[in-house]
Design an enzyme around this catalytic site. Structure first.
Site, PDB file in Angstrom:
ATOM      1  N   GLY A  14       0.787  -1.241   0.000  1.00 45.79           N
ATOM      2  CA  GLY A  14       0.000   0.000   0.000  1.00 45.79           C
ATOM      3  C   GLY A  14       0.811   1.279   0.000  1.00 45.79           C
ATOM      4  O   GLY A  14       0.289   2.346   0.342  1.00 45.79           O
ATOM      5  N   SER A  15       2.088   1.215  -0.418  1.00 41.57           N
ATOM      6  CA  SER A  15       2.896   2.441  -0.336  1.00 41.57           C
ATOM      7  C   SER A  15       2.420   3.501  -1.332  1.00 41.57           C
ATOM      8  O   SER A  15       2.427   4.699  -1.017  1.00 41.57           O
ATOM      9  CB  SER A  15       4.385   2.130  -0.529  1.00 41.57           C
ATOM     10  N   ASN A  16       1.986   3.098  -2.511  1.00 43.35           N
ATOM     11  CA  ASN A  16       1.480   4.097  -3.465  1.00 43.35           C
ATOM     12  C   ASN A  16       0.235   4.782  -2.919  1.00 43.35           C
ATOM     13  O   ASN A  16       0.067   6.000  -3.050  1.00 43.35           O
ATOM     14  CB  ASN A  16       1.184   3.454  -4.823  1.00 43.35           C
ATOM     15  N   ASN A 107      -4.305   2.686 -13.173  1.00 43.35           N
ATOM     16  CA  ASN A 107      -3.428   1.631 -12.650  1.00 43.35           C
ATOM     17  C   ASN A 107      -1.982   2.077 -12.793  1.00 43.35           C
ATOM     18  O   ASN A 107      -1.647   2.808 -13.721  1.00 43.35           O
ATOM     19  CB  ASN A 107      -3.626   0.333 -13.436  1.00 43.35           C
ATOM     20  N   HIS A 109       1.934   0.549 -13.166  1.00 44.18           N
ATOM     21  CA  HIS A 109       2.649  -0.683 -13.516  1.00 44.18           C
ATOM     22  C   HIS A 109       4.150  -0.403 -13.458  1.00 44.18           C
ATOM     23  O   HIS A 109       4.605   0.606 -14.006  1.00 44.18           O
ATOM     24  CB  HIS A 109       2.241  -1.129 -14.924  1.00 44.18           C
ATOM     25  N   ASP A 145      -2.867  -4.656 -18.366  1.00 39.07           N
ATOM     26  CA  ASP A 145      -1.909  -3.553 -18.527  1.00 39.07           C
ATOM     27  C   ASP A 145      -1.854  -3.018 -19.960  1.00 39.07           C
ATOM     28  O   ASP A 145      -0.799  -2.613 -20.451  1.00 39.07           O
ATOM     29  CB  ASP A 145      -0.497  -3.985 -18.060  1.00 39.07           C
ATOM     30  N   GLU A 174       7.473   5.753  -8.837  1.00 40.20           N
ATOM     31  CA  GLU A 174       6.026   5.515  -8.740  1.00 40.20           C
ATOM     32  C   GLU A 174       5.398   6.461  -7.731  1.00 40.20           C
ATOM     33  O   GLU A 174       4.315   7.015  -7.964  1.00 40.20           O
ATOM     34  CB  GLU A 174       5.739   4.071  -8.303  1.00 40.20           C
TER      35      GLU A 174
HETATM   36  C1  GRF Z   1       3.872  -1.399  -7.300  1.00 39.84           C
HETATM   37  O1  GRF Z   1       5.147  -1.794  -7.740  1.00 39.84           O
HETATM   38  C2  GRF Z   1       2.955  -1.154  -8.454  1.00 39.84           C
HETATM   39  O2  GRF Z   1       3.603  -0.683  -9.586  1.00 39.84           O
HETATM   40  C3  GRF Z   1       2.395  -2.524  -8.724  1.00 39.84           C
HETATM   41  O3  GRF Z   1       2.225  -3.089  -7.448  1.00 39.84           O
HETATM   42  C4  GRF Z   1       3.159  -2.505  -6.546  1.00 39.84           C
HETATM   43  C5  GRF Z   1       2.352  -1.972  -5.399  1.00 39.84           C
HETATM   44  O4  GRF Z   1       3.178  -1.492  -4.367  1.00 39.84           O
HETATM   45  N1  GRF Z   1       1.177  -2.442  -9.496  1.00 39.84           N
HETATM   46  P1  GRF Z   1       2.514  -0.773  -3.130  1.00 39.84           P
HETATM   47  O5  GRF Z   1       1.468  -1.750  -2.558  1.00 39.84           O
HETATM   48  O6  GRF Z   1       1.881   0.487  -3.606  1.00 39.84           O
HETATM   49  O7  GRF Z   1       3.618  -0.535  -2.164  1.00 39.84           O
END
Ligand code: GRF
Length: 201
Positions: A14-16, A107, A109, A145, A174
């Protein structure tokens, strides 16, 4: 202009999601995360969302998948969602949810699409021997994708990289790119013309 109502979907760390939320907290995104959805009860982002007072819903993965996504869609309908953000959600969405939210599902990727779609993209790219990889934010269509590309960041592959070090540097990008694109969406700056996505000033 009303704030966009966002549902974020995760399966793991869940870091994003956290970075997007951080930019919202700073007032840099004209949106609100109305709900965090996870197919995994142990997803890392759930604890963070709880601390931040964001509603969390776990939809444990179940087959048949059409039924699973119908339940999810019924839930989303009640939340009046403008945007779905897939931030490490490891399931392919059903056709009806993609149709219902056409050009409203993002999304991220961890490779430069259309190269290396699917799982373990960083490893695929590294093993292939590319000199540059990166990340892509795209709209979601019916393929894996394959949807229209909104924005990409390039990351060089260094001489002493391995898959993990490369993945870590891609992840840093990201964390910058995804909030930028969510911000542009929330400002109505994204225009889809066929496969091209224009980011209007
Ligand atoms: C990321 O590398 C994203 O590109 C991919 O899944 C991963 C998710 O990482 N789709 P996080 O859960 O956001 O840390």
């Amino acid at each position: 202009m009303a704030k966009k109502r966002i549902a974020v979907f995760i399966s793991g760390r869940g870091s994003n999601f956290m970075f997007i939320h951080g930019e919202i907290e700073k007032g840099n995104i004209h949106g609100e995360i109305v709900v965090l959805i996870s197919d995994n009860p142990d997803a890392g982002g759930l604890a963070y969302a709880g601390e931040k007072g964001i509603e969390c819903r776990v939809f444990p993965w179940q087959v048949p998948r059409d039924r699973y996504f119908q339940d999810l869609m019924d839930f989303l309908e009640g939340k009046d969602i403008d945007l779905i953000v897939l931030a490490g959600f490891m399931r392919v969405l059903s056709a009806n949810i993609i149709e219902r939210y056409a050009n409203r599902i993002l999304n991220i990727h961890p490779a430069l699409l259309p190269s290396f779609p699917g799982e373990e993209a960083q490893r695929q790219a590294f093993d292939h021997g590319v000199k540059f990889s990166g990340c892509t934010v795209h709209f979601v269509d019916g393929g894996v994708d394959t949807g229209p590309i909104i924005q990409q960041r390039v990351v060089p592959v260094l001489e002493d990289d391995d898959t993990e070090t490369l993945a870590a540097r891609i992840l840093e990008q990201e964390h910058q790119l995804f909030p930028e694109v969510v911000r542009a969406f929330c400002n109505n700056q994204l225009e889809v013309v066929g496969r091209r996505v224009h980011v209007r000033e």
